[in-house]
Design a protein around this motif. Structure first.
Motif, short mmCIF file in Angstrom:
data_model
loop_
_atom_site.label_atom_id
_atom_site.label_comp_id
_atom_site.label_asym_id
_atom_site.label_seq_id
_atom_site.Cartn_x
_atom_site.Cartn_y
_atom_site.Cartn_z
N LEU A 1 -4.51 -3.06 -4.11
CA LEU A 1 -4.69 -2.58 -2.74
C LEU A 1 -3.36 -2.11 -2.15
O LEU A 1 -3.31 -1.09 -1.45
N THR A 2 -2.31 -2.85 -2.45
CA THR A 2 -0.98 -2.48 -1.94
C THR A 2 -0.55 -1.12 -2.46
O THR A 2 -0.06 -0.28 -1.71
N ARG A 3 -0.75 -0.90 -3.76
CA ARG A 3 -0.37 0.39 -4.34
C ARG A 3 -1.15 1.53 -3.69
O ARG A 3 -0.60 2.60 -3.41
N ALA A 4 -2.43 1.32 -3.45
CA ALA A 4 -3.25 2.36 -2.83
C ALA A 4 -2.76 2.67 -1.42
O ALA A 4 -2.71 3.84 -1.01
N GLN A 5 -2.40 1.64 -0.66
CA GLN A 5 -1.90 1.84 0.69
C GLN A 5 -0.58 2.60 0.69
O GLN A 5 -0.36 3.50 1.52
N ILE A 6 0.30 2.27 -0.27
CA ILE A 6 1.58 2.97 -0.36
C ILE A 6 1.38 4.44 -0.67
O ILE A 6 2.00 5.32 -0.05
N GLU A 7 0.49 4.73 -1.61
CA GLU A 7 0.25 6.13 -1.98
C GLU A 7 -0.35 6.90 -0.81
O GLU A 7 -0.03 8.08 -0.62
N THR A 8 -1.21 6.26 -0.05
CA THR A 8 -1.80 6.92 1.12
C THR A 8 -0.71 7.28 2.14
O THR A 8 -0.69 8.40 2.69
N GLU A 9 0.20 6.36 2.37
CA GLU A 9 1.28 6.60 3.32
C GLU A 9 2.23 7.69 2.82
O GLU A 9 2.69 8.54 3.60
N GLN B 1 1.12 11.23 3.30
CA GLN B 1 1.22 11.71 4.67
C GLN B 1 2.66 11.86 5.15
O GLN B 1 2.89 12.28 6.28
N ALA C 1 7.79 -5.63 3.45
CA ALA C 1 6.34 -5.66 3.25
C ALA C 1 5.97 -6.68 2.17
O ALA C 1 6.83 -7.23 1.49
#
Length: 324
Positions: free
Chosen positions: A236-244, A247, A204
């Motif tokens: 933004l990358t950190r936020a996306q990682i935490e979202t994944e 889940q 990534a």
């Protein structure tokens, strides 16, 4: 030096009147680049800084086309486009207006030594004295901890306070790493960083590692690079990682395990540093030898003076040497 080579072509303006640029940044695609550190940083600089092409390398001399299979576009009933491999030397101005060179494009498949000699010749032509690069390597580290890196240079003093993670290891070579070795042998100063990217993010675009690479390059070279967009992208990358991770329970457990191992390693390094600091306070062999010689010459001058209030036994008659 020669400005004529079967491996590269100088642009007309550069051939007529070269403008000096004392630093060369190298970014060759193809070898390991976890987190897309090398490619993203190079493309970001070309997007946000003024630049011009000063030389281009000849792909036919350096590329294995059957191995790479460059992409073509087939449009309905005809071939419309071809993504020809490119390796270009740019003259770039940093955010403060200082010039540097950026070599960006494919990693040569053939003629590494010839390619490196061509780069050396171009470096002489443009007055290059230092070479720098940055890329990412996959490591078993969590993204929730500070980004680590391995710094390297032809002169260790340029690295400042630096604790290596690796000892002596054998690694696969690359044209970029061989470039560091050969140009250092030719008398140039070479520097670089390998940023530690969590192995689960190796494929990534890991923003934190890219920002760390940009900061390290600025620290090593004095360049002023634009980083605001990179910092925003990292957020933004950190936020996306935490979202994944929220889940995916299994992935979260993997990250938590890496956090524990990382913290344990850091704590061990701290203890090692404390032990080293205590050891540094101990006298070395030469100091001990000098103190012993001083004592043998005059026992009264060696050793610590008695503290105030300490009772010092006076010699009795029985303690007196009858030969004195």
């Amino acid at each position: 030096m020669t400005t004529s080579s079967p491996l590269f072509r100088l642009e007309t303006d550069a051939a007529r009147q070269p403008q000096p640029a004392p630093l060369l940044m190298v970014a060759l695609d193809g070898f390991i680049d976890a987190g897309q550190v090398r490619s993203t940083l190079a493309e970001h600089l070309l997007e946000h800084l003024d630049h011009e092409v000063v030389a281009s390398f000849v792909a036919d001399e350096l590329v294995d086309y059957r191995s790479r299979r460059p992409l073509m576009t087939f449009d309905s009933d005809h071939y419309a486009d071809y993504d020809d491999p490119s390796l270009v030397l740019y003259r770039v101005q940093d955010a403060a207006g200082e010039p540097f060179l950026l070599l960006h494009g494919f990693e040569p498949d053939f003629r590494w030594e010839g390619f490196i000699e061509a780069v050396r010749q171009l470096g002489l032509y443009f007055g290059v004295r230092r070479v720098v690069s940055a890329h990412g390597i996959p490591m078993a580290v969590p993204h929730t901890r500070p980004v680590g890196m391995t710094r390297f240079a032809s002169d260790r003093e340029l690295l400042g306070e630096h604790t290596p993670v690796f000892g002596q290891v054998k690694i696969p070579s690359s044209a970029e790493s061989l470039l560091h070795l050969r140009l250092a042998e030719a008398g140039l100063t070479t520097l670089g960083v390998a940023v530690h990217v969590p192995h689960y993010l190796a494929e990534a675009q890991f923003g934190d590692a890219i920002v760390a690479a940009a900061d390290a390059v600025m620290d090593l070279t004095g360049l002023v690079l634009p980083t605001a967009e990179l910092i925003a992208m990292a957020g933004l990358t950190r936020a996306q990682i935490e979202t994944e991770l929220a889940q995916n329970h299994d992935a979260r457990e993997v990250v938590e395990s890496l956090e524990q191992r990382y913290d344990h390693f850091v704590e061990g390094m701290k203890k090692r540093s404390l032990l080293a600091a205590e050891a540094a306070k101990l006298p070395n062999a030469e100091e001990i030898g000098a103190e012993l010689e001083k004592f043998l010459r005059d026992p009264g001058v060696a050793g610590p003076a008695p503290q105030e209030g300490t009772v010092v036994d006076e010699p009795s008659d029985d303690d007196t040497d009858p030969q004195a």
